[in-house]
Design a protein around this motif. Structure first.
Motif, PDB file in Angstrom:
ATOM      1  N   ASP A 115       0.821  -1.215   0.000  1.00  0.00           N
ATOM      2  CA  ASP A 115       0.000   0.000   0.000  1.00  0.00           C
ATOM      3  C   ASP A 115       0.852   1.261   0.000  1.00  0.00           C
ATOM      4  O   ASP A 115       0.604   2.196  -0.761  1.00  0.00           O
ATOM      5  CB  ASP A 115      -0.920   0.039   1.229  1.00  0.00           C
ATOM      6  N   HIS A 116       1.843   1.301   0.867  1.00  0.00           N
ATOM      7  CA  HIS A 116       2.651   2.509   1.032  1.00  0.00           C
ATOM      8  C   HIS A 116       3.345   2.908  -0.275  1.00  0.00           C
ATOM      9  O   HIS A 116       3.386   4.077  -0.638  1.00  0.00           O
ATOM     10  CB  HIS A 116       3.690   2.318   2.139  1.00  0.00           C
ATOM     11  N   GLY A 118       2.520   1.653  -3.303  1.00  0.00           N
ATOM     12  CA  GLY A 118       1.655   1.490  -4.462  1.00  0.00           C
ATOM     13  C   GLY A 118       2.169   0.420  -5.412  1.00  0.00           C
ATOM     14  O   GLY A 118       2.073   0.550  -6.631  1.00  0.00           O
ATOM     15  N   ALA A 123      -3.256   1.517  -5.575  1.00  0.00           N
ATOM     16  CA  ALA A 123      -3.243   2.938  -5.236  1.00  0.00           C
ATOM     17  C   ALA A 123      -2.412   3.116  -3.973  1.00  0.00           C
ATOM     18  O   ALA A 123      -2.476   2.279  -3.065  1.00  0.00           O
ATOM     19  CB  ALA A 123      -4.672   3.436  -5.007  1.00  0.00           C
ATOM     20  N   ARG A 124      -1.626   4.185  -3.912  1.00  0.00           N
ATOM     21  CA  ARG A 124      -0.775   4.440  -2.735  1.00  0.00           C
ATOM     22  C   ARG A 124      -1.642   4.813  -1.543  1.00  0.00           C
ATOM     23  O   ARG A 124      -2.540   5.629  -1.638  1.00  0.00           O
ATOM     24  CB  ARG A 124       0.215   5.566  -3.014  1.00  0.00           C
ATOM     25  N   GLN A 125      -1.368   4.161  -0.429  1.00  0.00           N
ATOM     26  CA  GLN A 125      -1.992   4.475   0.851  1.00  0.00           C
ATOM     27  C   GLN A 125      -0.864   4.522   1.868  1.00  0.00           C
ATOM     28  O   GLN A 125      -0.421   3.475   2.346  1.00  0.00           O
ATOM     29  CB  GLN A 125      -3.036   3.424   1.228  1.00  0.00           C
ATOM     30  N   SER A 128       0.856   4.941   8.224  1.00  0.00           N
ATOM     31  CA  SER A 128       0.602   5.913   9.288  1.00  0.00           C
ATOM     32  C   SER A 128       0.937   5.269  10.620  1.00  0.00           C
ATOM     33  O   SER A 128       1.112   4.041  10.707  1.00  0.00           O
ATOM     34  CB  SER A 128      -0.868   6.335   9.273  1.00  0.00           C
ATOM     35  N   ARG A 131      -1.674   2.665  11.397  1.00  0.00           N
ATOM     36  CA  ARG A 131      -1.539   1.405  10.651  1.00  0.00           C
ATOM     37  C   ARG A 131      -0.389   0.566  11.199  1.00  0.00           C
ATOM     38  O   ARG A 131      -0.501  -0.651  11.319  1.00  0.00           O
ATOM     39  CB  ARG A 131      -1.346   1.689   9.162  1.00  0.00           C
TER      40      ARG A 131
END
Length: 148
Positions: A115-116, A118, A123-125, A128, A131
């Motif tokens: 995620d981080h 991508g 999609a990049r998330q 945090s 998380r």
């Protein structure tokens, strides 16, 4: 109905099936003397089930678009094969709960990275603090399940 409700419900059901799959494959592994044989049997049955679903649906097994996918899209079955064989081996030795919490911990760590950055077209998330804290709590949970 919330757009996430169906995927979340299906994920819970899949999780239930994964928990059941580990001990049933362990039974096959014990009877055959090999977790790899158990995984093979599991994948043959799964392949037949999926083949039936493809035949009964409008799925296009030989879609021309498949020629354009990257090489790494073709090896997903290897990950599943490793997991199924590992579960057949590990579940009778450490228990299903410990095996699955450790596996879920690994999934979350990999998911955070995917995620981080991508990766693989996601999609990049960004990662945090929340998380990371959630991932750490799952890993702590794996240790607690094992100790309990």
């Amino acid at each position: 109905m919330n757009a996430a409700a169906l995927p979340l419900a299906l994920a819970v059901i899949a999780g239930i099936f994964i928990a059941i799959q580990a001990p049933t494959n362990a039974i096959l592994g014990k009877a055959s003397g090999s977790p790899v044989v158990a995984a093979f049997i599991s994948f043959v049955v799964g392949t037949l089930a999926l083949g039936t679903m493809v035949a009964a649906s409008s799925g296009r097994l030989f879609a021309p678009e498949l020629k354009g996918v990257p090489w790494y899209a073709w090896v997903g079955g290897l990950y599943g094969a490793f997991f199924v064989a590992m579960a057949a081996f590990a579940a009778p030795r450490i228990g299903v709960a410990t095996m699955l919490t450790a596996a879920i911990g690994g999934q979350i760590l990999a998911a955070l990275m995917l995620d981080h950055f991508g990766l693989l077209g996601l999609a990049r998330q960004p990662v945090s603090v929340e998380r990371i804290a959630g991932a750490v709590l799952v890993l702590i949970g794996a240790v607690l399940v094992r100790r309990g």
